[in-house]
Design a protein around this motif. Structure first.
Motif, PDB file in Angstrom:
ATOM      1  N   PRO A  94       0.820  -1.218   0.000  1.00 32.68           N
ATOM      2  CA  PRO A  94       0.000   0.000   0.000  1.00 32.68           C
ATOM      3  C   PRO A  94       0.851   1.263   0.000  1.00 32.68           C
ATOM      4  O   PRO A  94       0.909   2.001   0.966  1.00 32.68           O
ATOM      5  N   THR A  95       1.568   1.477  -1.104  1.00 31.52           N
ATOM      6  CA  THR A  95       2.388   2.678  -1.235  1.00 31.52           C
ATOM      7  C   THR A  95       1.692   3.628  -2.207  1.00 31.52           C
ATOM      8  O   THR A  95       0.920   3.194  -3.060  1.00 31.52           O
ATOM      9  N   PRO A  96       1.974   4.914  -2.080  1.00 30.03           N
ATOM     10  CA  PRO A  96       1.348   5.858  -3.009  1.00 30.03           C
ATOM     11  C   PRO A  96       1.731   5.511  -4.450  1.00 30.03           C
ATOM     12  O   PRO A  96       2.906   5.296  -4.744  1.00 30.03           O
ATOM     13  N   PRO A  97       0.757   5.423  -5.335  1.00 25.57           N
ATOM     14  CA  PRO A  97       1.058   5.037  -6.716  1.00 25.57           C
ATOM     15  C   PRO A  97       1.826   6.127  -7.451  1.00 25.57           C
ATOM     16  O   PRO A  97       1.571   7.298  -7.255  1.00 25.57           O
ATOM     17  N   GLN A  98       2.776   5.696  -8.279  1.00 22.73           N
ATOM     18  CA  GLN A  98       3.535   6.648  -9.088  1.00 22.73           C
ATOM     19  C   GLN A  98       2.784   6.916 -10.392  1.00 22.73           C
ATOM     20  O   GLN A  98       2.715   8.040 -10.832  1.00 22.73           O
ATOM     21  N   ASN A  99       2.237   5.859 -10.984  1.00 23.31           N
ATOM     22  CA  ASN A  99       1.461   6.003 -12.205  1.00 23.31           C
ATOM     23  C   ASN A  99      -0.001   5.848 -11.841  1.00 23.31           C
ATOM     24  O   ASN A  99      -0.427   4.788 -11.397  1.00 23.31           O
ATOM     25  N   VAL A 100      -0.749   6.906 -12.029  1.00 21.77           N
ATOM     26  CA  VAL A 100      -2.138   6.884 -11.604  1.00 21.77           C
ATOM     27  C   VAL A 100      -2.984   7.607 -12.650  1.00 21.77           C
ATOM     28  O   VAL A 100      -2.539   8.574 -13.261  1.00 21.77           O
ATOM     29  N   PHE A 101      -4.168   7.089 -12.879  1.00 19.21           N
ATOM     30  CA  PHE A 101      -5.145   7.736 -13.753  1.00 19.21           C
ATOM     31  C   PHE A 101      -6.028   8.591 -12.860  1.00 19.21           C
ATOM     32  O   PHE A 101      -6.559   8.114 -11.872  1.00 19.21           O
ATOM     33  N   ARG A 102      -6.148   9.871 -13.192  1.00 19.54           N
ATOM     34  CA  ARG A 102      -6.968  10.768 -12.384  1.00 19.54           C
ATOM     35  C   ARG A 102      -8.169  11.234 -13.199  1.00 19.54           C
ATOM     36  O   ARG A 102      -8.027  11.718 -14.306  1.00 19.54           O
ATOM     37  N   LEU A 103      -9.333  11.075 -12.599  1.00 21.97           N
ATOM     38  CA  LEU A 103     -10.575  11.540 -13.206  1.00 21.97           C
ATOM     39  C   LEU A 103     -11.121  12.621 -12.296  1.00 21.97           C
ATOM     40  O   LEU A 103     -11.445  12.359 -11.145  1.00 21.97           O
ATOM     41  N   GLN A 104     -11.148  13.867 -12.798  1.00 24.47           N
ATOM     42  CA  GLN A 104     -11.644  14.983 -11.995  1.00 24.47           C
ATOM     43  C   GLN A 104     -12.926  15.503 -12.616  1.00 24.47           C
ATOM     44  O   GLN A 104     -13.012  15.707 -13.824  1.00 24.47           O
ATOM     45  N   PHE A 105     -13.939  15.712 -11.763  1.00 23.73           N
ATOM     46  CA  PHE A 105     -15.237  16.172 -12.242  1.00 23.73           C
ATOM     47  C   PHE A 105     -15.904  16.973 -11.145  1.00 23.73           C
ATOM     48  O   PHE A 105     -16.098  16.470 -10.046  1.00 23.73           O
ATOM     49  N   LYS A 106     -16.243  18.219 -11.430  1.00 28.54           N
ATOM     50  CA  LYS A 106     -16.958  19.082 -10.483  1.00 28.54           C
ATOM     51  C   LYS A 106     -16.359  19.060  -9.085  1.00 28.54           C
ATOM     52  O   LYS A 106     -17.046  18.872  -8.098  1.00 28.54           O
ATOM     53  N   GLY A 107     -15.066  19.239  -8.986  1.00 24.50           N
ATOM     54  CA  GLY A 107     -14.433  19.336  -7.681  1.00 24.50           C
ATOM     55  C   GLY A 107     -14.156  18.019  -6.993  1.00 24.50           C
ATOM     56  O   GLY A 107     -13.720  18.001  -5.853  1.00 24.50           O
ATOM     57  N   SER A 108     -14.400  16.906  -7.647  1.00 20.74           N
ATOM     58  CA  SER A 108     -14.105  15.595  -7.072  1.00 20.74           C
ATOM     59  C   SER A 108     -13.073  14.908  -7.949  1.00 20.74           C
ATOM     60  O   SER A 108     -13.016  15.145  -9.149  1.00 20.74           O
ATOM     61  N   MET A 109     -12.253  14.070  -7.338  1.00 22.39           N
ATOM     62  CA  MET A 109     -11.228  13.380  -8.102  1.00 22.39           C
ATOM     63  C   MET A 109     -11.224  11.902  -7.735  1.00 22.39           C
ATOM     64  O   MET A 109     -11.304  11.549  -6.561  1.00 22.39           O
ATOM     65  N   LEU A 110     -11.143  11.064  -8.747  1.00 26.57           N
ATOM     66  CA  LEU A 110     -11.014   9.627  -8.566  1.00 26.57           C
ATOM     67  C   LEU A 110      -9.635   9.253  -9.081  1.00 26.57           C
ATOM     68  O   LEU A 110      -9.291   9.582 -10.210  1.00 26.57           O
ATOM     69  N   GLU A 111      -8.836   8.598  -8.241  1.00 28.16           N
ATOM     70  CA  GLU A 111      -7.508   8.158  -8.645  1.00 28.16           C
ATOM     71  C   GLU A 111      -7.495   6.641  -8.746  1.00 28.16           C
ATOM     72  O   GLU A 111      -7.895   5.950  -7.812  1.00 28.16           O
ATOM     73  N   ILE A 112      -7.055   6.148  -9.892  1.00 22.33           N
ATOM     74  CA  ILE A 112      -6.981   4.703 -10.119  1.00 22.33           C
ATOM     75  C   ILE A 112      -5.517   4.353 -10.369  1.00 22.33           C
ATOM     76  O   ILE A 112      -4.942   4.777 -11.372  1.00 22.33           O
ATOM     77  N   PRO A 113      -4.887   3.604  -9.456  1.00 24.63           N
ATOM     78  CA  PRO A 113      -3.470   3.277  -9.613  1.00 24.63           C
ATOM     79  C   PRO A 113      -3.230   2.331 -10.784  1.00 24.63           C
ATOM     80  O   PRO A 113      -4.093   1.529 -11.130  1.00 24.63           O
ATOM     81  N   SER A 114      -2.045   2.466 -11.377  1.00 22.43           N
ATOM     82  CA  SER A 114      -1.696   1.540 -12.454  1.00 22.43           C
ATOM     83  C   SER A 114      -1.683   0.132 -11.888  1.00 22.43           C
ATOM     84  O   SER A 114      -1.389  -0.078 -10.709  1.00 22.43           O
ATOM     85  N   GLY A 115      -2.049  -0.821 -12.692  1.00 18.40           N
ATOM     86  CA  GLY A 115      -2.105  -2.197 -12.254  1.00 18.40           C
ATOM     87  C   GLY A 115      -3.440  -2.601 -11.669  1.00 18.40           C
ATOM     88  O   GLY A 115      -3.617  -3.738 -11.271  1.00 18.40           O
ATOM     89  N   SER A 116      -4.394  -1.651 -11.596  1.00 12.48           N
ATOM     90  CA  SER A 116      -5.727  -2.001 -11.089  1.00 12.48           C
ATOM     91  C   SER A 116      -6.388  -2.950 -12.065  1.00 12.48           C
ATOM     92  O   SER A 116      -6.127  -2.919 -13.271  1.00 12.48           O
TER      93      SER A 116
END
Length: 132
Positions: A94-116
């Motif tokens: 459980p380390t902070p992901p280096q490669n992450v997909f970020r989806l930002q919409f209306k002030g909210s952000m969803l982060e999906i780590p690589s390898g999900s």
């Protein structure tokens, strides 16, 4: 599976397609329902059922912490984004992901780590598409 549960699954599938159709046509719900001969209350009931089923399906039944986090998408745009982080793949540290997909919409952000897992990402995006 009981007959009642099978019937519910069929109804959820049918309503998922109907909800997608309404969104694709870009019509207001009341006009679309009137055109299709469907009660507006019935539409909203099944929309809620479909959304809840999608949310339940992306929550982890095994309790390993891989669950969807509820994010308020109605926050003001000038506020710092709220974040929902999809857990790292099973067995990963459980380390902070280096490669992450970020989806930002209306002030909210969803982060999906690589390898999900693709299945997790697919379910989340499907749920988000029905919410937007």
């Amino acid at each position: 599976m009981k007959i009642s549960e099978a019937k519910r699954q069929v109804m959820l599938q049918q309503w998922t397609e109907l909800i997608k159709e309404q969104k694709a046509r870009g019509m207001k719900v009341n006009a679309w329902c009137k055109e299709r001969g469907i009660g507006e209350g019935q539409f909203y009931y099944w929309q809620k059922q479909v959304r809840q089923t999608l949310l339940d399906s992306v929550s982890s039944p095994d309790g390993n912490g891989a669950a969807l986090v509820k994010v308020d998408i109605n926050s003001a745009p000038d506020e710092a984004p709220q974040r929902a982080l999809l857990p790292a793949p099973q067995g990963a540290e459980p380390t902070p992901p280096q490669n992450v997909f970020r989806l930002q919409f209306k002030g909210s952000m969803l982060e999906i780590p690589s390898g999900s897992r693709a299945e997790d990402i697919s379910e989340i995006l499907r749920a988000v598409s029905l919410l937007c």
